[in-house]
Design a protein around this motif. Structure first.
Motif, PDB file in Angstrom:
ATOM      1  N   LEU A 195       3.975   1.266  -7.200  1.00 38.81           N
ATOM      2  CA  LEU A 195       3.612  -0.118  -7.092  1.00 38.81           C
ATOM      3  C   LEU A 195       3.668  -0.876  -8.507  1.00 38.81           C
ATOM      4  O   LEU A 195       4.272  -1.992  -8.737  1.00 38.81           O
ATOM      5  CB  LEU A 195       2.337  -0.448  -6.336  1.00 38.81           C
ATOM      6  N   GLN A 208       0.559  -1.102  -0.176  1.00 36.89           N
ATOM      7  CA  GLN A 208      -0.045   0.133  -0.008  1.00 36.89           C
ATOM      8  C   GLN A 208       0.829   1.232  -0.018  1.00 36.89           C
ATOM      9  O   GLN A 208       0.700   2.215  -0.607  1.00 36.89           O
ATOM     10  CB  GLN A 208      -0.838   0.031   1.118  1.00 36.89           C
ATOM     11  N   LYS A 234       2.309   1.796  -3.317  1.00 40.33           N
ATOM     12  CA  LYS A 234       1.061   2.251  -4.095  1.00 40.33           C
ATOM     13  C   LYS A 234       0.783   3.952  -3.884  1.00 40.33           C
ATOM     14  O   LYS A 234       0.880   4.658  -4.931  1.00 40.33           O
ATOM     15  CB  LYS A 234      -0.191   1.525  -3.810  1.00 40.33           C
ATOM     16  N   ASP A 235       0.930   4.361  -2.821  1.00 41.19           N
ATOM     17  CA  ASP A 235       0.709   5.569  -2.301  1.00 41.19           C
ATOM     18  C   ASP A 235       1.930   6.425  -3.078  1.00 41.19           C
ATOM     19  O   ASP A 235       1.718   7.680  -3.200  1.00 41.19           O
ATOM     20  CB  ASP A 235       0.910   5.855  -0.836  1.00 41.19           C
TER      21      ASP A 235
END
Lengths: 596, 444
Positions: free
Chosen positions: A131, A123, A126-127
């Motif tokens: 990712l 995550q 991804k932020d």
């Protein structure tokens, strides 16, 4: 090259081969040339399972340390990050990926999480918008790493803190997974014993995991007869005491990391002339310590006071062997002598190293302060003056000895008194805060939460009962030719190992009362085996017990278990597993509060 | 010997390759050198064929983890809780679509099992509180912290704070995971709310106090510590926290003053003994030492005077004397040392008294290289004869040793000691005179 792993009763090379195979399979997924970017913490544990040649065979051409900003140039197709699942490392990886030069040839990115993927980390990636840049995101379940023929460790540095302080059971989950892997390779372990809350949890997870995998029946003949799961908080005392075995002292004084130790170079003569001349003379001498070295295997578990005589005996044997050359007259004799030379030279080198190490250790153990410290420890462990402020500890604080040393002693006193009197505790706390800084209030709270430093509740001291029933203190200890495990601490028999010993004979039923005083439940589980796999023990054949220390184990405890394995009429041989190899210092350090 | 194997072993083991070991005692420069050396030596057996590449590698020498900033964690929690209507787990697929086989019918237990294997699973479908809690219970029963945390993040985002806290209160394992998670991402606000809700007031206080570790600026840190006073610590801790604040407040004043004095160059003590470091954030005892070193003679009214510190922080006599002794001995101010142990009784007689015991005084003086005449004076004040002899022998206070043996009428020991003093020295003469004296009735 890892032959020493197969010397023991259980061939741990099988496990090593299995994890190596998994590593190769992953590397082959990323076709083409590769560079590995390492989370530095992992290189030590990885070094125990794979040499560089393995990586090179699978087209790993470069290796870098994970660092901020741009990745070093490398003309490779794949960049693979080998990392622990930690948020702060994700930030660095993202920075690496984002600053990749787009004009250059494109390189494929991959991540290998060790030992587990983490949704939280992904995550995070991804932020940070990276990712999608990764083609393979996988996990490498390097849960239990073989350290020696009878020793496995997860090398999970915060396992104790997470389990006993934060109540996070992730490392227990990894332990259970590691045990499932072991069972897949070495057969189902028919009996599970345990003591402690975490032990109970791990046993529960194992049973549950087994139920989930019912599809594939394990058809391997069981190698282990028993598994004993022990919580570190059942025995908080042992790691606090100074280990007095050879290996234990090396660890106490210099710290053994992934079976390597760094030593001050002065006592070690330069290896070769010319070659070594370029190196700074101040560079630490790094040695690997395991049973592959014959001499080390012989002396590592001895009480340090028994090491000197072995070394001098060896010295005589080796010089006598070298003297043999004068007697070699015929060509045949000379030839035979020469053929033995490499072995003799290795033995001589090994002897020289350990003589130097023993000298270094002796400098410490013969110092006045070491003696004073040991005296206080032994007084506490034998139950003397545990309920008042100790002069030596007071002096240590006044002279600003290392805070960890002070904390170890204060905790030892607290554990040996089932908690300190409020007045005594407050006194120590104030002295520590005023001398070392008020912010250590946080560390003191952590120690209290872990049960290491606490006020006595109910005004009752259970330690004498435990000490007497389990015979933790032995006055007549034989350091040279030990007859009891108490030799590893020159008088104190490690509680944890006593529990293992009593379990094998006469069984825990004899100590029910003490088991109830110690924290957490004790239990027994059976994992039924199909009839074809049930063992028929030959008369005189020893049982094999895997002892798993949840929260860490010391070298002295390992030595004590090895001592029990070697007893002629012991009946049990031990293999040891743990979340982390610890000593009192590294243990307390992990509990200290630092800035985020 | 197999050469390649040797090299491999060398690769992992050799201390030359420090780039791959943690070595915190090294400074940055040497790390940089290490890294360069590591890279260059890789070439020997890694890249025989293309050696140019390695030369170009730029190693910053920056230690791993040094970029970790608390602020950056904050953004994660923000991002996680504020991402509108986006589910968390479903986004985390393997990019090549290996696991795009998800169905909408997964039960909570299937979902958790799939999450555990790192597969894509939608949590968003679980809308009712009951479903969400079942999901959580499944995750907890797996004991996999990774999955528990993933579910908690989902709950944190989709449940109101009150409901989340209420449900977790009866689910201790999940609760502990949430606390750990909040600590890790640095969501201090929610953490404090949670502790408040649970009425875990002491943890609340400690958790708040802990934040000061991340504040570098002394004034800001001081202000922050002020907010900690009055938080529900235990009575003992409250006093320590108050002291922590007061100490930093003092240090800021002392630091500003002394920095000014030092740079003005008018004060002798700072000229002779330039300060090695700032006094900010040093422990109390260190501060007292500093004050005894630089501000010993100041009147009680000033913040920097030792007496003022002693009173403010109720420093016990023993601690005070030890520290003052060490500071004055370091400056070789023997008169001050003398005064520390001189007491006058009501008749006006002076008497020597040391709350720490004179043996300790001697040790500290010796550590500070006090001359033998000074040492001797204090060794003589040690009451226990054995300790006195030990110290006198250890620190070569010959006169004390000789006089003590004489008083003990121990001829043998005196004779033995003769071999320890220099030939032809005054001490030797003294011993000879005693040994040949007919006045002493030796006991041996």
């Amino acid at each position: 090259m890892a032959a020493h792993l197969s010397y023991g009763r259980v061939n741990l090379n099988v496990l090593r081969e299995a994890v190596r195979r998994e590593l190769r399979e992953f590397l082959d997924k990323c076709a083409g040339s590769k560079a590995i970017v390492w989370d530095e913490y992992l290189t030590g544990p990885f070094g125990l399972i794979a040499q560089y040649s393995l990586l090179k065979e699978h087209e790993v051409e470069k290796m870098f340390t994970l660092k901020g900003s741009r990745l070093p140039a490398a003309d490779v197709k794949n960049i693979i990050f080998f990392v622990r699942p930690r948020l702060e490392l994700m930030d660095i990886i993202a920075e690496n990926v984002l600053s990749e030069d787009r004009r250059g040839p494109t390189r494929d990115f991959h991540i290998l999480f060790v030992p587990r993927r983490s949704l939280l980390c992904e995550q995070r990636l991804k932020d940070l918008g990276v990712l999608g840049s990764f083609i393979h995101r996988e996990e490498y379940s390097l849960d239990l790493i073989p350290f020696d023929g009878d020793l496995l460790s997860m090398e999970s540095e915060c396992a104790f803190k997470e389990c006993y302080l934060e109540g996070d059971q992730t490392s227990l989950y990894h332990a259970a997974k590691g045990l499932m892997t072991l069972q897949a390779l070495y057969g189902t372990i028919p009996q599970i014993f345990g003591k402690g809350e975490c032990a109970r949890q791990v046993a529960n997870m194992m049973i549950r995991m087994k139920r989930e995998f019912t599809g594939s029946q394990n058809s391997i003949f069981p190698v282990f007869d028993n598994l004993l799961l022990l919580d570190r908080n059942v025995d908080l005392l042992t790691p606090l005491a100074t280990q007095l075995t050879y290996e234990g002292l090396i660890d106490e004084i210099y710290g053994i990391q992934n079976s390597y130790v760094k030593l001050p170079p002065e006592k070690f003569a330069p290896k070769k002339q010319g070659d070594g001349a370029k190196d700074l003379p101040t560079e630490a001498k790094k040695l690997q310590l395991n049973s592959a070295e014959e001499l080390y295997a012989e002396i590592r578990d001895k009480n340090f006071n028994a090491v000197g005589s072995v070394l001098s005996k060896k010295a005589k044997i080796i010089s006598a062997a070298f003297e043999e050359r004068h007697n070699a007259k015929t060509v045949g004799e000379i030839k035979q002598f020469v053929s033995q030379l490499p072995h003799m030279q290795a033995a001589r080198g090994s002897l020289a190293n350990h003589t130097s190490i023993a000298e270094l250790i002796k400098d410490v153990t013969t110092s006045e302060d070491f003696f004073d410290k040991l005296t206080v420890e032994q007084e506490f462990m034998s139950g003397i003056d545990t309920d008042k402020v100790n002069n030596y500890i007071e002096d240590c604080i006044a002279q600003k000895h290392s805070l960890i040393k002070v904390l170890r002693l204060v905790c030892l006193q607290s554990v040996c008194n089932s908690g300190l009197k409020q007045k005594v505790l407050d006194y120590y706390k104030r002295e520590i805060l005023q001398t070392y800084g008020y912010e250590h209030i946080l560390t003191l709270h952590n120690l209290e939460k872990a049960g290491l430093l606490k006020p006595q509740t109910g005004g009752r001291n259970n330690y004498p009962t435990i000490r007497k029933t389990l015979r933790l203190w032995m006055d007549d200890v034989n350091e040279q030719n030990p007859t009891d495990i108490s030799y590893v601490y020159s008088g104190y028999a490690p509680l944890s190992v006593r529990l293992a010993q009593l379990l094998s004979r006469p069984g825990w039923r004899s100590i029910e009362e003490v088991l109830r005083i110690l924290p957490g439940p004790h239990f027994e589980e059976r994992q039924p085996l199909p009839t074809g796999l049930q063992k028929k023990r030959q008369p005189g054949e020893n049982r094999v017990t895997l002892v798993f220390f949840l929260g860490g184990v010391t070298f002295a405890e390992i030595a004590a278990l090895r001592f029990l394995s070697q007893l002629e009429d012991g009946g049990t041989e031990y293999v040891i597993a743990t979340t982390k190899l610890i000593n009192g210092t590294s243990w307390i350090e992990a509990l200290m509060e630092k800035p985020f | 010997m197999n050469r390649t194997k040797g090299d491999e072993e060398e690769y992992w083991n050799s201390s030359k390759f420090k780039a791959f070991t943690f070595d915190d005692e090294d400074d940055e420069l040497s790390q940089l050198k290490e890294s360069k050396r590591a890279v260059n030596s890789l070439r020997d057996f890694v890249d025989d064929d293309d050696d140019d590449d390695l030369e170009r590698v730029s190693w910053t020498g920056e230690p791993v983890g040094s970029r970790t900033r608390p602020g950056s964690f904050q953004s994660l929690s923000d991002a996680l809780s504020d991402t509108p209507a986006k589910s968390y787990a479903p986004e985390l697929g393997r990019p090549k679509g290996e696991y795009r086989d998800y169905s909408n019918d997964w039960s909570p237990s299937d979902t958790v099992r799939r999450l555990r294997k790192g597969k894509v699973c939608s949590l968003e479908r679980f809308r009712s509180l009951q479903d969400k809690l079942q999901l959580l219970e499944e995750a907890v029963s797996m004991h996999d912290g990774n999955v528990i945390t993933a579910v908690l993040i989902f709950l944190k985002r989709t449940l109101s704070k009150e409901i989340l806290f209420r449900e977790l209160e009866v689910r201790q394992i999940a609760l502990r995971h949430l606390i750990h998670f909040l600590k890790e991402i640095g969501d201090q606000k929610l953490l404090l709310d949670l502790f408040r809700f649970l009425d875990r007031t002491e943890e609340l206080a400690l958790s708040h106090y802990r934040e000061h570790l991340n504040i570098q600026d002394p004034d800001k840190r001081k202000e922050f510590l002020k907010t900690c006073i009055g938080l529900p610590f235990s009575a003992e801790d409250s006093a320590h926290i108050q002291d922590h604040y007061t100490l930093l407040e003092r240090q800021i004043i002392i630091e500003a003053n002394d920095r000014h004095l030092e740079s003005a160059g008018q004060t002798e003590i700072f000229r002779k003994h330039p300060r090695k470091a700032s006094i900010l954030n040093m422990p109390l005892v260190t501060t007292l030492f500093y004050s005894c070193f630089y501000h010993y003679t100041e009147a009680e009214g000033t913040f920097s005077s030792p007496i003022n510190l002693k009173k403010t922080f109720k420093i016990p006599d023993k601690q005070y004397v030890l520290t003052a002794l060490a500071a004055r001995a370091k400056l070789r101010a023997w008169n001050d040392v003398d005064a520390l142990f001189t007491t006058k009784n009501w008749l006006g007689y002076t008497k020597k008294r040391a709350p720490i015991g004179f043996h300790r005084v001697v040790e500290i003086l010796h550590k500070n290289n006090a001359p033998v005449q000074i040492l001797q004076e204090y060794v003589n004040l040690v009451e226990d004869v054995d300790t006195k002899l030990n110290l006198a022998t250890k620190f070569k206070c010959h006169d004390v040793v000789i006089d003590t043996y004489r008083d003990l009428k121990d001829r043998q020991q005196l004779l033995a000691y003769r071999s320890k003093v220099d030939k032809g020295s005054a001490e030797e003469e003294k011993i000879d005179a005693l040994l040949s004296s007919s006045q002493i009735r030796w006991k041996n």
